[in-house]
Enzyme design. Structure first.
Site, PDB file in Angstrom:
ATOM      1  N   HIS A 125       0.871  -1.179   0.000  1.00 56.23           N
ATOM      2  CA  HIS A 125       0.000   0.000   0.000  1.00 56.23           C
ATOM      3  C   HIS A 125       0.912   1.235   0.000  1.00 56.23           C
ATOM      4  O   HIS A 125       2.037   1.176   0.514  1.00 56.23           O
ATOM      5  CB  HIS A 125      -0.829  -0.051   1.288  1.00 56.23           C
ATOM      6  N   ASP A 203       3.279  -4.495   7.929  1.00 54.24           N
ATOM      7  CA  ASP A 203       2.055  -3.715   7.843  1.00 54.24           C
ATOM      8  C   ASP A 203       0.891  -4.699   8.004  1.00 54.24           C
ATOM      9  O   ASP A 203       0.551  -5.440   7.076  1.00 54.24           O
ATOM     10  CB  ASP A 203       2.009  -3.003   6.484  1.00 54.24           C
ATOM     11  N   GLN A 206      -4.394  -5.306   7.089  1.00 55.22           N
ATOM     12  CA  GLN A 206      -5.427  -6.215   6.568  1.00 55.22           C
ATOM     13  C   GLN A 206      -5.391  -7.577   7.257  1.00 55.22           C
ATOM     14  O   GLN A 206      -6.097  -8.495   6.837  1.00 55.22           O
ATOM     15  CB  GLN A 206      -5.243  -6.407   5.049  1.00 55.22           C
ATOM     16  N   LYS A 229     -10.146  -0.341  10.612  1.00 61.32           N
ATOM     17  CA  LYS A 229     -10.442  -1.555   9.838  1.00 61.32           C
ATOM     18  C   LYS A 229     -10.773  -2.718  10.773  1.00 61.32           C
ATOM     19  O   LYS A 229     -11.196  -3.787  10.334  1.00 61.32           O
ATOM     20  CB  LYS A 229      -9.254  -1.927   8.951  1.00 61.32           C
ATOM     21  N   CYS A 369      -4.695   2.460  -3.564  1.00 58.48           N
ATOM     22  CA  CYS A 369      -3.443   2.982  -2.986  1.00 58.48           C
ATOM     23  C   CYS A 369      -2.296   2.000  -3.197  1.00 58.48           C
ATOM     24  O   CYS A 369      -1.467   1.802  -2.295  1.00 58.48           O
ATOM     25  CB  CYS A 369      -3.605   3.303  -1.505  1.00 58.48           C
TER      26      CYS A 369
HETATM   27  C1  LIG Z   1      -2.312  -2.895   3.646  1.00 58.47           C
HETATM   28  C2  LIG Z   1      -2.669  -1.492   4.044  1.00 58.47           C
HETATM   29  N1  LIG Z   1      -1.733  -0.696   4.577  1.00 58.47           N
HETATM   30  C3  LIG Z   1      -2.003   0.548   4.953  1.00 58.47           C
HETATM   31  C4  LIG Z   1      -3.255   1.092   4.822  1.00 58.47           C
HETATM   32  C5  LIG Z   1      -3.499   2.494   5.273  1.00 58.47           C
HETATM   33  O1  LIG Z   1      -4.368   2.533   6.353  1.00 58.47           O
HETATM   34  P1  LIG Z   1      -4.669   3.922   7.114  1.00 58.47           P
HETATM   35  O2  LIG Z   1      -5.247   4.816   6.047  1.00 58.47           O
HETATM   36  O3  LIG Z   1      -5.642   3.580   8.161  1.00 58.47           O
HETATM   37  O4  LIG Z   1      -3.380   4.424   7.626  1.00 58.47           O
HETATM   38  C6  LIG Z   1      -4.261   0.316   4.262  1.00 58.47           C
HETATM   39  C7  LIG Z   1      -5.606   0.891   4.064  1.00 58.47           C
HETATM   40  O5  LIG Z   1      -6.269   0.652   3.089  1.00 58.47           O
HETATM   41  C8  LIG Z   1      -3.961  -1.010   3.860  1.00 58.47           C
HETATM   42  O6  LIG Z   1      -4.890  -1.795   3.311  1.00 58.47           O
END
Ligand SMILES: Cc1ncc(COP(=O)(O)O)c(C=O)c1O
Length: 413
Positions: A125, A203, A206, A229, A369
């Site tokens: 992401h 990270d 998910q 999430k 993203c």
């Molecule tokens: C794998 C992953 N990393 C990071 C993010 C970013 O999350 P946040 O906007 O809550 O920081 C997302 C959100 O879609 C994601 O799916």
């Protein structure tokens, strides 16, 4: 014994939003990978905190302030326990994006320099790409990518080859891809990174909401995730770090609450976790996240995973019946989290999402993203359906019906 697979957890009624109707249609929410819906217990925990326990934390001596302290500290305790992490090494941030930036700034600026590399993967992401791009540009380091193969998976051998080059300072990778759904072998990856003397960051945005996660067992140096999430409110994320690394790091943001003492020209830092929580934090949101992880624990994360795996298997099977539809990522539900990104030849992803929305079916369309990954996949955008604890097989059936209707609008055969 493998967990019992269940196609419904029977918890939809806990989520008030599902009483809403859109143009007479029920809300079919298949966008949990973007953000989850919230159970009444979370909404009520936030409201009750603001209604009856609101005061600033770590400052007041009166009983109300002590209640607020206990609520915030109690939330940290619950959140840390939920993923098997130490409380002091569990830092509240605004979201996972801020957690990764915290590491990129506070650890990266001190430990990454010319001649070194940061290794990430093609499936990240933007939150786990851009902070490393900025760090590497600023510090004269190289940013390299582990390739994603045609199944949508990473290779441990490729990771070993990269580490063997001897210049990798940090490796950052998703636990579960938000586009491919791939569940990465994070414990094996973290072990190899550690053996090579580099630092790892996972990270977990998910993963934590959808499967049992044991941060200690995974063994990464940093593990980050995001509350909204995971049935929690927006505005709160989490960074778990290896304690000795966090202790050695300089702070990220500075100001109130993160100091031990301040003189006219200098200051000393508070202990963990306060050192990384400058200013008044997101108190009510943390309380909400505490309630969310309690709720998830009561449902049981093994059951959540079994349920979502079943739903994903159903989704993959159902989507395979739609002509010209291609799902990206591993073909087996076992290898993926609860989401499927797909294209339909002849309909743009945004049109797919707009047409399904007319029947109350909410899916996401776009680059999610993850623009570098979209380039690897050779597509500009995909549609993505993603499930959560409240999802049921009927939601998937409604999606497939809506996709068939969309194909008719476009007169596809
Ligand atoms: C794998 C992953 N990393 C990071 C993010 C970013 O999350 P946040 O906007 O809550 O920081 C997302 C959100 O879609 C994601 O799916």
């Amino acid at each position: 014994m493998p967990p019992v697979a269940e196609t419904t957890l029977g918890v939809k009624g806990d989520f008030p939003i599902f009483t809403r109707r859109f143009d007479g249609h029920e809300l079919i929410y298949l966008d949990s990978a973007s953000t989850s819906q919230k159970p009444a217990v979370v909404i009520e925990a936030v409201a009750e905190h603001l209604r009856s326990h609101n005061a600033n934390i770590h400052r007041g001596v009166y009983p109300l302030a002590q209640e607020a302290d206990a609520a915030y500290d109690g939330a940290r305790e619950r959140v840390a326990a939920f993923v098997g992490a130490g409380e002091q090494a569990t830092i509240f941030t605004k979201n996972v994006t801020e957690a990764i930036n915290l590491v990129a700034y506070a650890w990266g600026r001190a430990n990454v320099g010319p001649g070194q590399a940061v290794l990430i993967t093609q499936m990240e992401h933007h939150a786990n790409i851009v902070p490393w791009q900025v760090l590497c540009r600023e510090r004269g380091a190289q940013l390299r990518y582990l390739e994603v193969d045609e199944r949508g998976e990473l290779s441990l051998q490729a990771l070993e080859r990269e580490l063997a080059r001897g210049d990798v300072a940090l490796v950052a990778f998703a636990h579960v891809s938000n586009v491919l759904g791939t569940i990465n072998p994070v414990a094996a990856m973290a072990a190899r990174v550690r053996a090579a003397g580099a630092v790892s960051l996972v990270d977990g945005a998910q993963a934590v909401p959808h499967m049992p996660v044991d941060v200690e067992a995974i063994g990464a140096d940093f593990y980050a995730w995001t509350g909204h999430k995971a049935l929690g409110p927006t505005g709160v994320g989490v960074l778990h770090g290896r304690r000795e690394i966090l202790e050695a790091m300089e702070p990220f943001l500075t100001g109130g609450d993160m100091i031990a003492s301040v003189d006219f020209q200098s200051a000393t830092w508070n202990e963990l976790p306060a050192k990384f929580e400058a200013g008044t934090p997101m108190i009510a949101e943390a309380v909400g996240l505490g309630a969310a992880v309690c709720y998830l624990s009561e449902v049981g994360m093994e059951r959540v995973r079994a349920h979502e795996r079943e739903l994903t298997a159903h989704m993959l099977e159902a989507l395979a019946q739609v002509p010209q539809l291609r799902v990206v990522g591993p073909p087996e539900a076992e290898r993926r989290g609860g989401l499927a990104s797909f294209t339909i030849e002849g309909i743009h992803a945004h049109d797919i999402a707009e047409l399904t929305a007319r029947r109350g079916v909410c899916i996401r369309a776009g680059h999610h993203c993850a623009q570098p990954l979209m380039r690897c996949l050779g597509v500009a955008a995909t549609a993505r359906a993603s499930v959560g604890v409240y999802s049921e097989p009927e939601d998937i059936d409604a999606l497939v019906d809506a996709l068939s209707a969309a194909r008719q609008v476009f007169e596809l055969r």
